[in-house]
Design a protein around this motif. Sequence first.
Motif, mmCIF file in Angstrom:
data_model
loop_
_atom_site.group_PDB
_atom_site.id
_atom_site.type_symbol
_atom_site.label_atom_id
_atom_site.label_comp_id
_atom_site.label_asym_id
_atom_site.label_seq_id
_atom_site.Cartn_x
_atom_site.Cartn_y
_atom_site.Cartn_z
ATOM 1 N N GLY A 755 22.846 26.818 -13.422
ATOM 2 C CA GLY A 755 23.703 27.707 -14.340
ATOM 3 C C GLY A 755 23.282 27.971 -15.684
ATOM 4 O O GLY A 755 23.742 28.279 -16.704
ATOM 5 N N ALA A 756 21.720 27.670 -15.888
ATOM 6 C CA ALA A 756 21.144 27.675 -17.161
ATOM 7 C C ALA A 756 20.266 29.079 -17.312
ATOM 8 O O ALA A 756 19.864 29.691 -16.157
ATOM 9 C CB ALA A 756 20.122 26.588 -17.487
ATOM 10 N N ASN A 757 20.056 29.651 -18.301
ATOM 11 C CA ASN A 757 19.269 30.855 -18.571
ATOM 12 C C ASN A 757 17.848 30.551 -19.211
ATOM 13 O O ASN A 757 18.071 29.757 -20.269
ATOM 14 C CB ASN A 757 19.905 32.174 -19.258
ATOM 15 N N ASP A 773 5.032 21.444 -17.806
ATOM 16 C CA ASP A 773 5.776 22.627 -18.185
ATOM 17 C C ASP A 773 7.195 22.550 -19.154
ATOM 18 O O ASP A 773 7.776 21.797 -18.768
ATOM 19 C CB ASP A 773 6.339 23.348 -16.801
ATOM 20 N N ASN A 774 7.276 23.425 -20.272
ATOM 21 C CA ASN A 774 8.096 23.289 -21.175
ATOM 22 C C ASN A 774 9.001 24.526 -20.979
ATOM 23 O O ASN A 774 8.671 25.612 -21.091
ATOM 24 C CB ASN A 774 7.610 23.049 -22.681
ATOM 25 N N PHE A 775 10.414 24.304 -20.721
ATOM 26 C CA PHE A 775 11.223 25.518 -20.548
ATOM 27 C C PHE A 775 12.487 25.259 -21.885
ATOM 28 O O PHE A 775 12.895 24.194 -22.084
ATOM 29 C CB PHE A 775 12.087 25.626 -19.377
ATOM 30 N N LEU A 776 12.627 26.216 -22.498
ATOM 31 C CA LEU A 776 14.012 26.425 -23.236
ATOM 32 C C LEU A 776 14.898 26.987 -22.648
ATOM 33 O O LEU A 776 14.811 28.343 -22.139
ATOM 34 C CB LEU A 776 13.468 27.190 -24.853
ATOM 35 N N VAL A 777 16.257 26.433 -22.322
ATOM 36 C CA VAL A 777 17.349 27.186 -21.801
ATOM 37 C C VAL A 777 18.372 27.252 -22.528
ATOM 38 O O VAL A 777 18.623 26.326 -23.479
ATOM 39 C CB VAL A 777 17.484 26.431 -20.467
ATOM 40 N N GLN A 778 19.360 28.080 -22.155
ATOM 41 C CA GLN A 778 20.754 27.870 -23.003
ATOM 42 C C GLN A 778 21.907 28.502 -21.520
ATOM 43 O O GLN A 778 21.555 28.855 -20.657
ATOM 44 C CB GLN A 778 20.792 29.281 -23.682
ATOM 45 N N PRO A 780 25.228 30.450 -20.209
ATOM 46 C CA PRO A 780 25.435 32.059 -20.387
ATOM 47 C C PRO A 780 25.832 32.688 -21.647
ATOM 48 O O PRO A 780 26.029 33.932 -21.899
ATOM 49 C CB PRO A 780 26.503 32.306 -19.196
ATOM 50 N N HIS A 781 26.404 31.866 -22.732
ATOM 51 C CA HIS A 781 26.937 32.368 -23.849
ATOM 52 C C HIS A 781 26.028 32.105 -24.949
ATOM 53 O O HIS A 781 26.287 32.128 -26.164
ATOM 54 C CB HIS A 781 28.298 31.332 -24.172
ATOM 55 N N GLY A 782 24.573 31.867 -24.565
ATOM 56 C CA GLY A 782 23.657 31.542 -25.454
ATOM 57 C C GLY A 782 23.644 30.367 -26.196
ATOM 58 O O GLY A 782 23.044 30.270 -27.257
ATOM 59 N N GLN A 783 24.201 29.468 -25.756
ATOM 60 C CA GLN A 783 24.342 27.948 -26.524
ATOM 61 C C GLN A 783 23.646 27.060 -25.569
ATOM 62 O O GLN A 783 23.471 27.106 -24.356
ATOM 63 C CB GLN A 783 25.788 27.476 -26.694
ATOM 64 N N PRO A 784 23.131 26.027 -26.278
ATOM 65 C CA PRO A 784 22.415 24.937 -25.506
ATOM 66 C C PRO A 784 23.256 24.231 -24.441
ATOM 67 O O PRO A 784 24.598 24.005 -24.848
ATOM 68 C CB PRO A 784 22.128 23.868 -26.842
ATOM 69 N N PHE A 785 22.699 23.560 -23.344
ATOM 70 C CA PHE A 785 23.344 22.637 -22.456
ATOM 71 C C PHE A 785 23.434 21.293 -23.305
ATOM 72 O O PHE A 785 22.311 20.928 -23.611
ATOM 73 C CB PHE A 785 22.855 22.408 -21.297
ATOM 74 N N HIS A 786 24.438 20.779 -23.306
ATOM 75 C CA HIS A 786 24.382 19.289 -24.093
ATOM 76 C C HIS A 786 25.105 18.236 -23.653
ATOM 77 O O HIS A 786 25.018 17.187 -23.706
ATOM 78 C CB HIS A 786 24.693 19.617 -25.741
ATOM 79 N N GLU A 787 26.046 18.531 -22.592
ATOM 80 C CA GLU A 787 26.921 17.628 -22.103
ATOM 81 C C GLU A 787 26.003 16.589 -20.993
ATOM 82 O O GLU A 787 25.211 17.438 -20.294
ATOM 83 C CB GLU A 787 28.107 18.231 -21.168
ATOM 84 N N PRO A 788 26.033 15.298 -20.906
ATOM 85 C CA PRO A 788 25.209 14.638 -19.961
ATOM 86 C C PRO A 788 25.140 15.023 -18.567
ATOM 87 O O PRO A 788 24.300 15.242 -17.825
ATOM 88 C CB PRO A 788 25.752 13.280 -20.022
ATOM 89 N N GLU A 789 26.517 15.470 -18.093
ATOM 90 C CA GLU A 789 26.638 15.903 -16.749
ATOM 91 C C GLU A 789 26.121 17.348 -16.530
ATOM 92 O O GLU A 789 25.197 17.541 -15.377
ATOM 93 C CB GLU A 789 28.069 16.403 -16.476
ATOM 94 N N GLN A 790 25.919 17.994 -17.602
ATOM 95 C CA GLN A 790 25.195 19.680 -17.663
ATOM 96 C C GLN A 790 23.582 19.215 -17.362
ATOM 97 O O GLN A 790 22.715 19.851 -16.622
ATOM 98 C CB GLN A 790 25.163 20.451 -18.634
ATOM 99 N N LEU A 791 22.915 18.319 -18.205
ATOM 100 C CA LEU A 791 21.851 17.846 -18.168
ATOM 101 C C LEU A 791 21.221 17.230 -16.870
ATOM 102 O O LEU A 791 20.112 17.591 -16.354
ATOM 103 C CB LEU A 791 21.295 16.795 -19.225
ATOM 104 N N ARG A 792 22.184 16.336 -16.135
ATOM 105 C CA ARG A 792 21.815 15.797 -14.937
ATOM 106 C C ARG A 792 21.838 17.068 -13.937
ATOM 107 O O ARG A 792 20.901 16.711 -12.932
ATOM 108 C CB ARG A 792 23.002 14.837 -14.734
ATOM 109 N N ARG A 793 22.696 17.713 -13.982
ATOM 110 C CA ARG A 793 22.587 19.022 -13.158
ATOM 111 C C ARG A 793 21.284 19.923 -13.065
ATOM 112 O O ARG A 793 20.935 20.118 -11.937
ATOM 113 C CB ARG A 793 23.809 20.100 -13.394
ATOM 114 N N ILE A 794 20.835 20.049 -14.093
ATOM 115 C CA ILE A 794 19.565 20.634 -14.387
ATOM 116 C C ILE A 794 18.506 19.844 -13.510
ATOM 117 O O ILE A 794 17.727 20.229 -12.959
ATOM 118 C CB ILE A 794 19.174 20.824 -15.639
#
Length: 923
Positions: A755-757, A773-778, A780-794
Amino acid sequence: MNQVRVSKQRAILDRRALAEAIARRVEDRGAPAGKGARDEVVEILRDGLDKGREELRRRLEDRPHAGHECVAGHAFLIDQMVRLIHDHVVEHIYPVGNRSEGERLAILAVGGYGRAEMAPHSDVDIAFLTPTRSAPWCEQVIEAMLYLLWDLGLKVGHSSRTPDDMVRMAKEDVTIRTALLEGRYVWGDQALYEEARQRFWAEVVNGTERQFVAEKLAERNARHKRMGDSRYVVEPNVKDGKGGLRDLQTLYWIGKYIHKVRSAAELVDVDLLTAQEYRSFRRAEGFMLAVRSHLHMITGRAEDRLTFDLQRQVAMRMNFVDRPGKSQIERFMQFYFLQAKRVGSLTGVFLAHIDEQFAQTRARKGLLAGFKARPRSVRGYRVFGGRIAAPGDDWFQKDPVRLVEVFQVAEMEGLEIEPATMRQADRDSRLITAEVRDDPRANALFLDLLAGRNDPETVLRWMNEAGVFGRFVPDFGKVNAQMQFDMYHHYTVDEHTIRAIGLLSRIEKGELAEDHPRSTRLIHKIASRRAAYVAVLLHDIAKGRGGDHSVLGEGVARELCPRFGLTDDETDLVAWLVRQHLLMSATAFKRDLTDPKTIEDFVAQVQSVERLRHLLILTAVDIRAVGPGTWNSWKRQLLGELYDAAHERLRLGHMRHGRKERVTAKKEAVRELLGEDAGLVDRHAADFGDPYWIAEPEDIMALNLRQFDSARHARDDLSVHCEVYPSRGATLVSVIAADHPGLFYRIAGGIHLAGANIIDARIHTTRTGWAVDNFLVQDPHGQPFHEPEQLRRIETAIGDALANRIELVPRLARRPLPHSRAKAFDVRPRVIVDNRASNRFTVIEVNARDRPALLNRLARALFDGQLVVHSAHVTAYGERAADTFYVTDLLGEKVDAADRIGAIEGALLEAASDRRQAELEEA
């Protein structure tokens, strides 16, 4: 608001014929309340309703701008239905020989239905009036009528009240009061209706006029805020948006409440509108009612939002056609916004007159009762109560330059313009001729206003509302209400420009230092502040002319700047800024800023520090004025990096350090960041080549080295680390894995599935065969992923993608876009292969419709073409994505063979095509 005579009424619905048909059916059945008879009555009514709607649809198709006639026709159709149903119920289902005093019923149309303005799928708002609460016969009739209306598929908003209830509830609730204000007798006991109407005006309205106006204006302001607080949003709500139908209705409600007017035409009689303003009122209302009716008919529901996909259909139905430089949609929407603008002008004048009328009736009390404040004079204008006014009706006719002067004085003195004077300016704006436009005094006044120190944005908007702005600067008049048919720009061109001027003023006053620290510092270092304001005014001045607006705008600037009084040097600067106003954002967002050739090419265009300062400021306000959320810390960071690198090059004539020195300096900076782990730099220096040390920021290198060292100790084949990167407004995803072909496109696919861009990517391979490899992702609303669950999902999705545990292509194709409305736009994919943009890499830029997994598909095409991706830069402009790749062949060389470039272009165009997307979704 004005009862429109509905022509050929029986062609819409012949009530007598239907009533006779119902009576015959009831007589044949002999059981009017039975199910069979009831179903047959409903069938007769439904057939009449459908035929009536079809007749009204045909009439609107024949006369697509006849909004008043369409809504009046639908109100007439529903009136006839309600009357038929009422008569059927009281004659056949619940007949009463001699009704008692309590067995009386009046039916009122309220709200929009009460105004006799019904769009095809509007709610049917009905109030049933009964003499007393306890009225069994009335309750039976009301219930039977409602069931029949519901059986017809009508959405009914209803209430049942006594006159006492009505008075009490209207006193308590302004919404009920407004609905009853428009109450219209439809059928039933007319004497009961008249009693209720007289009590409403005597007991509810009388003495509450000020309160009602205050509540309606507060309600309007809250609605505007909810809808985007601008009448120039590119997907306007025709009913509730700023400048829409509800604003016109609010004027009528206020006028009716205060002056008891029965139609909008009577607003002229009570001096709230002139005859000409009333005609504008009716034109705007008629057009918007037509647009709303078309929306309802196209969608088959009560749809009031003019979305991108519907704009094309409404424009076609209303017979707008393409013209050179403007599509039918842009012409239609420009006309729409001109009407919305007119509504705004009318609202301002109307409300100011209401305010004046209240002021005249307000009695003075207390110690100041005998005191009368005196107006003061400023340059011949009358200034009183914070407002500036022309001293006479012929003030502008005597000297048309005053049409500019009044706005300049208002800005300089921090004054509002008195409504009668705004009305005069609007009326006399036609006096602005070529002679006035060439008058040095007029141009000096305009420049003083444009670069005003108080609030140029607000006053320029007033000037635009009065029609003076577009007549004094005809090129600006051409972009008045000019829509940009895309999902990136939120406002019309004139509104975007005025907002950008306001942002520049706020930056100059230090109000936006947190978001724009560099621009806040630099604006006080530029040599000509007025050149900065003129550049903002003119940067989009040539949009909608059918060519490159930057090139055409440069020509406009060279004509206008001398007229405004700018020097030759200022004119050259403004013309260059207009020509190159997209250069800095295109370079910062689409190019690798660590590649020296990127900076060299940019500096070759800019050539001076003064131009660089101006360009950064113009770029910042241009991006921010596009709409909410378009300016973020990621864009600020990239523009800042480009500015700093270019400034160093321009100031010194070269980069401060050579390649070797830069690498050494970077390593030293990373050692400091690592602290106790500083030894990691020396331990792994040999693994990473110079390009890595130059490309990455020091803080990311410190993270990479800790992660790389930990992964090597643990002998992990894959290490994924995610953390929020606040300075970039994104989340950093670092992936360390054994390098192998296709790694990049698989990682990109996993990130998209989570779910990241991806907005930026740098790909490195160590000398020992490990990918870093280094990626910067946001999100869909242009905000960072910050919830632990979101980071684990990535992390999980990347692992699954690299281990082939999931089928990437079909799953990515099924992911919905955050903006499904992108399908309303025709975005043809375009591929540019550039071997001059970098000394080491071939730079490939792909422009295409944004869609699920676009980056993944493009990366796969590059992999299939045996290319190595070294960095990727991803930018989205609404429905359009621009993805840039720095690539080499498998031997690390540029791709320069013409046949191979052609094959790469073909593969990328295929990957980006709509047809390919459709095939994947079907699979």
